[in-house]
Design a protein around this motif. Structure first.
Motif, short mmCIF file in Angstrom:
data_model
loop_
_atom_site.label_atom_id
_atom_site.label_comp_id
_atom_site.label_asym_id
_atom_site.label_seq_id
_atom_site.Cartn_x
_atom_site.Cartn_y
_atom_site.Cartn_z
N GLY A 180 0.79 -1.22 0.00
CA GLY A 180 0.00 0.00 0.00
C GLY A 180 0.82 1.27 0.00
N TRP A 181 2.13 1.15 -0.28
CA TRP A 181 3.02 2.32 -0.24
C TRP A 181 2.51 3.43 -1.14
N PHE A 182 2.59 4.67 -0.62
CA PHE A 182 2.16 5.84 -1.37
C PHE A 182 3.31 6.82 -1.57
N ILE A 207 4.25 6.88 3.77
CA ILE A 207 2.80 6.99 3.72
C ILE A 207 2.25 5.77 2.99
N ILE A 208 1.21 5.18 3.54
CA ILE A 208 0.54 4.06 2.87
C ILE A 208 -0.95 4.34 2.76
N HIS A 209 -1.57 3.80 1.72
CA HIS A 209 -3.03 3.82 1.62
C HIS A 209 -3.60 2.86 2.65
N ASN A 210 -4.70 3.24 3.29
CA ASN A 210 -5.37 2.24 4.12
C ASN A 210 -6.64 1.73 3.44
N THR A 266 -5.01 8.03 4.56
CA THR A 266 -3.66 7.47 4.50
C THR A 266 -3.16 7.23 5.91
N SER A 267 -2.12 6.43 6.03
CA SER A 267 -1.49 6.15 7.31
C SER A 267 0.01 6.42 7.21
N THR A 268 0.59 6.84 8.33
CA THR A 268 2.04 7.04 8.39
C THR A 268 2.66 5.89 9.18
N ALA A 299 -5.64 13.02 3.34
CA ALA A 299 -4.41 13.32 2.62
C ALA A 299 -3.88 14.72 2.93
N ARG A 332 -1.73 14.73 6.30
CA ARG A 332 -0.84 13.61 6.60
C ARG A 332 0.53 14.04 7.10
#
Length: 274
Positions: free
Chosen positions: A11-13, A166-169, A176-178, A202, A205
């Motif tokens: 899920g990496w952003f 940052i990843i998508h949840n 997004t999540s850190t 977003a 974040r």
């Protein structure tokens, strides 16, 4: 462009850069800070209650679906395979994988009642984590883990070895999540992951990441009196959020260590290996 950290997290952003920021926090996950350390929670109380209930209902439904699939399999006519049989098999497999996600999520929310604070000491460059086992990013877990909901991960990390991504949840609201990637010293080889900021629109974040970087790099740029507990309320913060949560005595004392030498003295006092 992919993440520079390997293995790349699902899920990496995007990767985040360290450095001093001047962003206001606008966040209630900061619960306490003084001139030595700050503490953030990862789970807000309302979120915990909501997700505990959601995952509890999901577990019941999934168990019902699995039992139903097994019951239909018993009634299956072994002489032929029909389309409905393939649907039942697909539902059974999907339910098993979903249950593997729902049970840890239920335990993690139900047994992290105080938000699992993460502590950042700016003077020693250490980060302290004491959290539910299920904060980790394992996909497959041994079944016996399901019977140990209070198993904890208690760890000291070096801030220099932690890097934000940052990843998508994959939520409907595009949150997004850190995540903090814990790497081997001087490399981009990730050996662990620590959740920092579980769910964030977003546009916000950078708030938590930026504030912590300001605190660790340029203390004067971070407003330390913005937390739930004011700077002079350290005793109340520890009483409410730390006591009874299984934090080792040496680690609680190390929160306020003002140098690596003082930290070494604390560890020697408690016979902690360096």
């Amino acid at each position: 462009m992919p993440s520079k950290y390997r293995p790349q997290i699902f899920g990496w952003f995007g990767d985040l850069d360290k450095g001093p920021y001047s962003l206001p926090l606008h966040d209630d996950r900061l619960i306490y800070a003084n001139n030595n350390y700050c503490a953030f929670i990862r789970k807000e109380r309302n979120d915990q209650i909501f997700y505990t209930c959601i995952n509890f209902i999901l577990i019941i439904l999934l168990n019902g679906m699995i039992i139903g699939c097994l019951w239909l399999a018993v009634l299956h006519d072994n002489s032929k395979i029909e389309f409905v049989d393939l649907v039942v098999i697909a539902c059974f497999i999907t339910s098993c994988f979903a249950l593997n996600y729902a049970i840890p999520e239920f335990y993690q929310n139900a047994f992290s009642r105080r938000g699992s604070p993460i502590i950042f000491n700016r003077k020693t460059g250490k980060v302290y984590v004491n959290e539910s086992y299920f904060f980790n990013f394992k996909i497959l877990r041994h079944p016996k883990v399901f019977l140990q909901p209070k198993k904890r991960r208690i760890q000291e990390y070096d801030w220099n070895d932690m890097h934000g991504v940052i990843i998508h949840n994959f939520s409907r609201n595009a949150l997004t999540s850190t995540v903090l990637m814990v790497c081997q010293p001087g490399t981009n080889q990730a050996i662990d992951h620590v959740m920092l900021d579980p769910a964030r629109p977003a546009t916000g974040r950078m708030f938590v990441w930026g504030w912590i970087n300001s605190f660790m790099v340029n203390y004067e740029s971070a407003d330390i009196d913005d937390g739930e507990y004011k700077t002079d309320e350290e005793a109340k913060f520890k009483e409410d959020m730390i006591e009874g949560e299984g934090w080792p005595e040496w680690m609680v004392e190390a929160f306020n260590a003002t140098s690596l030498e003082e930290l070494a003295t604390i560890k020697h006092k408690y016979n902690i290996k360096q």
